[in-house]
Design an enzyme around this catalytic site. Structure first.
Site, PDB file in Angstrom:
ATOM      1  N   ASP A   1       0.677  -0.942   0.061  1.00  0.00           N
ATOM      2  CA  ASP A   1      -0.002  -0.211   0.200  1.00  0.00           C
ATOM      3  C   ASP A   1       0.751   1.297  -0.194  1.00  0.00           C
ATOM      4  O   ASP A   1       2.366   0.957   0.259  1.00  0.00           O
ATOM      5  CB  ASP A   1      -0.763   0.243   1.139  1.00  0.00           C
ATOM      6  N   LEU A   2       0.450   2.816  -0.773  1.00  0.00           N
ATOM      7  CA  LEU A   2       1.014   3.297  -0.365  1.00  0.00           C
ATOM      8  C   LEU A   2       0.806   4.214   0.553  1.00  0.00           C
ATOM      9  O   LEU A   2       1.872   4.875   1.776  1.00  0.00           O
ATOM     10  CB  LEU A   2       1.158   4.564  -1.597  1.00  0.00           C
ATOM     11  N   ASP A   3      -0.118   4.859   0.807  1.00  0.00           N
ATOM     12  CA  ASP A   3      -0.341   6.028   1.775  1.00  0.00           C
ATOM     13  C   ASP A   3      -0.526   5.857   3.719  1.00  0.00           C
ATOM     14  O   ASP A   3      -1.439   4.628   3.079  1.00  0.00           O
ATOM     15  CB  ASP A   3      -1.300   6.586   1.583  1.00  0.00           C
TER      16      ASP A   3
ATOM     17  N   THR B   1       1.403  10.577   2.926  1.00  0.00           N
ATOM     18  CA  THR B   1      -0.008  11.388   2.671  1.00  0.00           C
ATOM     19  C   THR B   1      -0.830  11.147   3.215  1.00  0.00           C
ATOM     20  O   THR B   1      -1.992  12.971   2.905  1.00  0.00           O
ATOM     21  CB  THR B   1       0.138  11.277   1.022  1.00  0.00           C
TER      22      THR B   1
ATOM     23  N   LYS C   1      -8.737   6.341   5.537  1.00  0.00           N
ATOM     24  CA  LYS C   1      -7.230   5.994   5.710  1.00  0.00           C
ATOM     25  C   LYS C   1      -8.050   4.378   4.898  1.00  0.00           C
ATOM     26  O   LYS C   1      -8.602   3.253   4.840  1.00  0.00           O
ATOM     27  CB  LYS C   1      -6.503   5.306   6.098  1.00  0.00           C
TER      28      LYS C   1
ATOM     29  N   SER D   1      -2.045   0.916  -4.467  1.00  0.00           N
ATOM     30  CA  SER D   1      -2.517   1.510  -3.681  1.00  0.00           C
ATOM     31  C   SER D   1      -4.262   2.267  -4.354  1.00  0.00           C
ATOM     32  O   SER D   1      -4.775   1.786  -5.630  1.00  0.00           O
ATOM     33  CB  SER D   1      -2.118   2.566  -3.530  1.00  0.00           C
ATOM     34  N   ALA D   2      -5.004   2.493  -3.500  1.00  0.00           N
ATOM     35  CA  ALA D   2      -6.570   3.383  -4.069  1.00  0.00           C
ATOM     36  C   ALA D   2      -6.364   4.557  -4.637  1.00  0.00           C
ATOM     37  O   ALA D   2      -6.708   5.378  -4.701  1.00  0.00           O
ATOM     38  CB  ALA D   2      -7.015   3.630  -2.831  1.00  0.00           C
TER      39      ALA D   2
ATOM     40  N   LYS E   1     -10.908  -1.000  -2.008  1.00  0.00           N
ATOM     41  CA  LYS E   1     -11.019  -2.007  -0.753  1.00  0.00           C
ATOM     42  C   LYS E   1     -12.196  -1.665   0.426  1.00  0.00           C
ATOM     43  O   LYS E   1     -12.109  -0.600   0.326  1.00  0.00           O
ATOM     44  CB  LYS E   1      -9.316  -1.735   0.110  1.00  0.00           C
TER      45      LYS E   1
ATOM     46  N   GLU F   1       0.503  -2.703   5.103  1.00  0.00           N
ATOM     47  CA  GLU F   1      -1.534  -2.030   4.806  1.00  0.00           C
ATOM     48  C   GLU F   1      -1.319  -1.115   6.022  1.00  0.00           C
ATOM     49  O   GLU F   1      -1.160  -2.155   7.271  1.00  0.00           O
ATOM     50  CB  GLU F   1      -2.606  -2.919   4.531  1.00  0.00           C
ATOM     51  N   ASP F   2      -1.425  -0.445   6.858  1.00  0.00           N
ATOM     52  CA  ASP F   2      -2.218   0.524   7.592  1.00  0.00           C
ATOM     53  C   ASP F   2      -3.007   0.673   7.456  1.00  0.00           C
ATOM     54  O   ASP F   2      -3.733   1.896   8.683  1.00  0.00           O
ATOM     55  CB  ASP F   2      -1.308   1.608   7.232  1.00  0.00           C
TER      56      ASP F   2
HETATM   57  P1  B16 Z   1      -7.013  10.225  -3.723  1.00  0.00           P
HETATM   58  P2  B16 Z   1      -3.620   4.128  -0.023  1.00  0.00           P
HETATM   59  C1  B16 Z   1      -5.009   5.843   0.086  1.00  0.00           C
HETATM   60  O1  B16 Z   1      -4.227   5.405  -0.246  1.00  0.00           O
HETATM   61  C2  B16 Z   1      -5.622   7.061   1.000  1.00  0.00           C
HETATM   62  O2  B16 Z   1      -5.218   6.535   1.884  1.00  0.00           O
HETATM   63  C3  B16 Z   1      -7.294   7.607   1.177  1.00  0.00           C
HETATM   64  O3  B16 Z   1      -6.952   7.750   2.272  1.00  0.00           O
HETATM   65  C4  B16 Z   1      -7.660   8.181  -0.110  1.00  0.00           C
HETATM   66  O4  B16 Z   1      -9.267   9.387   0.065  1.00  0.00           O
HETATM   67  C5  B16 Z   1      -7.382   7.298  -1.379  1.00  0.00           C
HETATM   68  O5  B16 Z   1      -6.007   6.545  -1.075  1.00  0.00           O
HETATM   69  C6  B16 Z   1      -7.193   7.801  -2.539  1.00  0.00           C
HETATM   70  O6  B16 Z   1      -6.796   8.665  -2.595  1.00  0.00           O
HETATM   71  O7  B16 Z   1      -7.889  10.680  -3.421  1.00  0.00           O
HETATM   72  O8  B16 Z   1      -5.559  10.319  -4.174  1.00  0.00           O
HETATM   73  O9  B16 Z   1      -7.092   9.688  -5.305  1.00  0.00           O
HETATM   74  O10 B16 Z   1      -3.507   4.102   1.684  1.00  0.00           O
HETATM   75  O11 B16 Z   1      -4.618   3.319  -0.563  1.00  0.00           O
HETATM   76  O12 B16 Z   1      -2.189   4.658  -1.109  1.00  0.00           O
HETATM   77 MG    MG Z   2      -3.040   3.638   3.424  1.00  0.00          MG
END
Ligand code: B16
Ligand code: MG
Length: 211
Positions: A8-10, A16, A44, A113-114, A144, A168-169
């Site tokens: 996962d990224l964030d 971020t 998250k 990542s999402a 997710k 994952e976090d």
């Molecule tokens: P975006 P991850 C997620 O990243 C974030 O945790 C979540 O807060 C955010 O809304 C989502 O990505 C979408 O991000 O607006 O940049 O498309 O944890 O899945 O890496």
């Molecule tokens: Mg995350």
């Protein structure tokens, strides 16, 4: 036998969440909705569209699809302004070292990542060459805890789910990994993971490959 890691990224590689928080808070303030740390915590790993729906529901507001699109575009512009100010070495402790050590150990590496902004963030860090596959919010349709993002990551690495470990976090992300039939390393606290650590600086790829 573990052959692939899906990150996962964030919250795992970069922080971020702090920028998502500020951008959502700015939007919520304009809509007259309270948005604090506790609310941010629940977003998250949740997609942009689903995050907006949750904030509107918390505020008891109902708006048209066109208005939703307007706010999502604005929120993302504010978020990107903040990301552009992020130093190129602003990653979570141990993340860069762990990615490089994983590759050196012969483990295939994918992003799961999402975020639709994931490629831009990885480019800023100069990390694109560290990944064998990138699966993000531009690629998947289901958020997710649906396992799509990780199943697609395993597929692109040409591995079976049981040959992969997810990092994952978020609760939604841990559940996605479980539903996909993968082991999970949880980053943070209170996650129902096979191994729980405070950060990638506490681990070696070899420890994870023996899970
Ligand atoms: P975006 P991850 C997620 O990243 C974030 O945790 C979540 O807060 C955010 O809304 C989502 O990505 C979408 O991000 O607006 O940049 O498309 O944890 O899945 O890496
Ligand atoms: Mg995350």
């Amino acid at each position: 036998m573990i052959r692939g890691f899906l990150f996962d990224l964030d919250g795992v590689l970069v922080d971020t969440a702090q920028y998502h928080f500020l951008a959502w808070q700015r939007m919520a303030a304009e809509l007259g909705i309270h948005f604090g740390e506790a609310e941010n915590e629940q977003l998250k790993g949740v997609s942009r569209a689903e995050s907006l729906n949750r904030i509107l529901a918390w505020g008891g507001k109902s708006i048209s699809d066109a208005e939703k699109q307007h706010w999502m575009t604005l929120k993302n512009e504010w978020y990107l302004e903040l990301v552009r100010g992020m130093p190129a070495d602003d990653y979570l402790p141990g993340a860069h070292e762990f990615l490089r050590a994983s590759r050196a150990a012969g483990i295939k590496v994918a992003l799961g990542s999402a975020s639709k902004n994931a490629p831009l963030i990885l480019e800023r860090l100069g990390w694109i060459p560290l990944f064998d596959a990138l699966v993000d919010g531009n690629v998947v349709t289901a958020s997710k805890p649906d396992p799509e993002v990780f199943l697609e990551g395993a597929r692109r690495l040409d591995l079976k789910p049981e040959e992969c470990v997810v990092f994952e976090d978020s609760e939604a992300g841990v559940e996605a990994a479980r539903r996909g039939g993968m082991k999970v390393v949880g980053i943070g606290q209170g996650l129902d993971a096979d191994l729980l650590v405070t950060g990638l600086d506490r681990l070696t790829p070899e420890q994870v490959a023996h899970l």
